[in-house]
Design a protein around this motif. Sequence first.
Motif, mmCIF file in Angstrom:
data_model
loop_
_atom_site.group_PDB
_atom_site.id
_atom_site.type_symbol
_atom_site.label_atom_id
_atom_site.label_comp_id
_atom_site.label_asym_id
_atom_site.label_seq_id
_atom_site.Cartn_x
_atom_site.Cartn_y
_atom_site.Cartn_z
ATOM 1 N N MET A 14 0.843 -1.197 0.000
ATOM 2 C CA MET A 14 0.000 0.000 0.000
ATOM 3 C C MET A 14 0.877 1.245 0.000
ATOM 4 N N PRO A 15 0.724 2.126 -1.000
ATOM 5 C CA PRO A 15 1.469 3.387 -0.980
ATOM 6 C C PRO A 15 0.873 4.362 0.033
ATOM 7 N N MET A 16 1.675 5.332 0.450
ATOM 8 C CA MET A 16 1.222 6.308 1.442
ATOM 9 C C MET A 16 1.821 7.672 1.092
ATOM 10 N N LEU A 17 1.011 8.719 1.228
ATOM 11 C CA LEU A 17 1.452 10.080 0.954
ATOM 12 C C LEU A 17 1.927 10.730 2.245
ATOM 13 N N LEU A 18 3.176 11.226 2.219
ATOM 14 C CA LEU A 18 3.758 11.877 3.387
ATOM 15 C C LEU A 18 3.948 13.362 3.121
ATOM 16 N N ASP A 19 3.894 14.160 4.195
ATOM 17 C CA ASP A 19 4.111 15.596 4.052
ATOM 18 C C ASP A 19 5.602 15.912 4.106
ATOM 19 N N GLY A 20 5.939 17.191 4.127
ATOM 20 C CA GLY A 20 7.332 17.607 4.121
ATOM 21 C C GLY A 20 8.107 17.154 5.340
ATOM 22 N N ASP A 21 7.408 16.873 6.451
ATOM 23 C CA ASP A 21 8.063 16.399 7.677
ATOM 24 C C ASP A 21 8.141 14.888 7.744
ATOM 25 N N GLY A 22 7.668 14.216 6.697
ATOM 26 C CA GLY A 22 7.704 12.758 6.682
ATOM 27 C C GLY A 22 6.546 12.108 7.414
ATOM 28 N N LEU A 23 5.487 12.873 7.710
ATOM 29 C CA LEU A 23 4.318 12.332 8.420
ATOM 30 C C LEU A 23 3.191 12.056 7.431
ATOM 31 N N PRO A 24 2.399 10.996 7.650
ATOM 32 C CA PRO A 24 1.288 10.680 6.738
ATOM 33 C C PRO A 24 0.239 11.796 6.734
ATOM 34 N N ILE A 25 -0.278 12.113 5.562
ATOM 35 C CA ILE A 25 -1.370 13.083 5.439
ATOM 36 C C ILE A 25 -2.666 12.282 5.555
ATOM 37 N N PRO A 26 -3.469 12.475 6.587
ATOM 38 C CA PRO A 26 -4.582 11.571 6.889
ATOM 39 C C PRO A 26 -5.604 11.386 5.767
ATOM 40 N N ASP A 27 -6.166 12.480 5.253
ATOM 41 C CA ASP A 27 -7.285 12.345 4.310
ATOM 42 C C ASP A 27 -6.934 11.575 3.036
ATOM 43 N N PRO A 28 -5.863 11.929 2.320
ATOM 44 C CA PRO A 28 -5.563 11.175 1.092
ATOM 45 C C PRO A 28 -5.329 9.691 1.345
ATOM 46 N N ASN A 29 -4.659 9.370 2.456
ATOM 47 C CA ASN A 29 -4.372 7.969 2.750
ATOM 48 C C ASN A 29 -5.627 7.207 3.147
ATOM 49 N N GLU A 30 -6.525 7.886 3.866
ATOM 50 C CA GLU A 30 -7.797 7.237 4.204
ATOM 51 C C GLU A 30 -8.636 7.024 2.946
ATOM 52 N N TRP A 31 -8.626 7.998 2.058
ATOM 53 C CA TRP A 31 -9.349 7.879 0.783
ATOM 54 C C TRP A 31 -8.811 6.713 -0.028
ATOM 55 N N LEU A 32 -7.490 6.530 0.000
ATOM 56 C CA LEU A 32 -6.872 5.460 -0.783
ATOM 57 C C LEU A 32 -7.195 4.084 -0.211
ATOM 58 N N ILE A 33 -7.362 3.988 1.111
ATOM 59 C CA ILE A 33 -7.704 2.700 1.721
ATOM 60 C C ILE A 33 -9.018 2.175 1.151
ATOM 61 N N GLY A 34 -9.935 3.086 0.827
ATOM 62 C CA GLY A 34 -11.192 2.669 0.214
ATOM 63 C C GLY A 34 -11.014 2.155 -1.202
ATOM 64 N N ARG A 35 -9.803 2.304 -1.747
ATOM 65 C CA ARG A 35 -9.480 1.815 -3.095
ATOM 66 C C ARG A 35 -8.346 0.795 -3.041
ATOM 67 N N ARG A 36 -8.284 0.061 -1.958
ATOM 68 C CA ARG A 36 -7.179 -0.889 -1.775
ATOM 69 C C ARG A 36 -7.269 -2.098 -2.708
ATOM 70 N N SER A 37 -8.397 -2.275 -3.383
ATOM 71 C CA SER A 37 -8.505 -3.374 -4.343
ATOM 72 C C SER A 37 -7.725 -3.079 -5.624
ATOM 73 N N LEU A 38 -7.339 -1.810 -5.825
ATOM 74 C CA LEU A 38 -6.574 -1.444 -7.017
ATOM 75 C C LEU A 38 -5.132 -1.894 -6.880
ATOM 76 N N ALA A 39 -4.456 -1.994 -8.012
ATOM 77 C CA ALA A 39 -3.039 -2.366 -8.002
ATOM 78 C C ALA A 39 -2.212 -1.274 -7.336
ATOM 79 N N PRO A 40 -1.112 -1.631 -6.656
ATOM 80 C CA PRO A 40 -0.268 -0.623 -5.998
ATOM 81 C C PRO A 40 0.209 0.467 -6.947
ATOM 82 N N THR A 41 0.505 0.114 -8.199
ATOM 83 C CA THR A 41 0.959 1.134 -9.156
ATOM 84 C C THR A 41 -0.162 2.128 -9.447
ATOM 85 N N THR A 42 -1.402 1.635 -9.539
ATOM 86 C CA THR A 42 -2.546 2.521 -9.762
ATOM 87 C C THR A 42 -2.777 3.408 -8.543
#
Length: 394
Positions: A14-42
């Motif tokens: 599972m890819p994860m979007l991090l901010d400039g401080d290296g911390l996960p950005i909550p909303d985009p990553n939560e949104w992506l979890i709802g699309r975890r059936s997609l391929a990691p590259t997608t």
Amino acid sequence: MRIVSIVHPAGHEMPMLLDGDGLPIPDPNEWLIGRRSLAPTTQSRLLSELVPLYGWAESNGIDIRQRIEGGQGFTEAEVTSGLIEALRKNSKDAKKRVGNSVFNQRLDTCNAYIKWICGECVARHAADDRRTDRIVEIRGLVNDWLTQRVVGQPVSKKSSAKALTADQQAALAEFLHPRFKGLGRTLATKSRNFVAIMLMLLCGFRRGELLSLQVQDITFGAIPSVDVRLRPPDAADRRKPRPRVKRLPRILPLDPVLAHFIDEYIMVHRETLLEQSNLDTPYLIVSDEGDPLSISRLYAICVELRKELEGAVPENFSPHSLRHTFSESMEKALRSAGMDENRRAQALALLRGDSSLASQNVYIEREILERANSALVKYQGFLVTQVDQNQIPF
């Protein structure tokens, strides 16, 4: 802002979007979890398309969720002048602009993401809350502003340039034939390359589908076939990125001659390659070292073919060129068989493993365009001939 890949011990990625401080950005990553059936590259591509949105928000001091949940929303100028321009910029060079297809993808992804945030915010309030109506209004306004900026695109000839002509296909098959010349230092490598390229060319496999095939997926006998299967992530597969079947499973028949080459490869040449490794593998296509062939090595084989067949294959020849060639060739064959447009789209979707008929339109439209151009040339030739004979028909 960067994207990292998290690998679960069970093999899930599972890819994860991090901010400039290296911390996960909550909303985009939560949104992506709802699309975890997609391929990691997608999934990584979707996150990359949100990076300009968050870059624009950060540079303008905008908290996207706060703006929506608080009912303030966005002004038309902020979206059409600010965000739209941010989506047009090339991520590596801000002075350059991305192509129309990339821009449209960014628009679509950002629109879907903002709609999701609006839905999340609506769910937090009672149905009779006035803020709910305002959030719905914000969602509608942003949707209108973004969809109005979608760039229309004509039928592309760029994809067609990737496909091989009938003569190029024949030259490729003849060159790769292990008994004539072949590509590779040993007969085992030549056989591997021939089987891999022919399966992509004659079955339309994606690179992930080819490299995910296992020996047990090939059936020999009176009706030989190959079975493209959806499997759970293989934790023992150390390839990066890990090949994966992203679309629908399907069983495709194999020509007996092609099946014979695959059988010989499995029984003789694959075993020779496996002797180079201490580990056994169930995967059909293996490297010179006996390990599962990687995506990068598959591309390297295509680069070698470009050099060996310079001028005989397209300059941008790649694994995807073979799938383009399969799709265009099958579209022509289905049309020659008398199938109407809708039936051809259904047949192509089944053969390619696509769930959407709309994705077949590009091949059908291109074939229609080629026929229209042919008719145009004949019409022009007729008129020019009449003029040349001083018999102008108007």
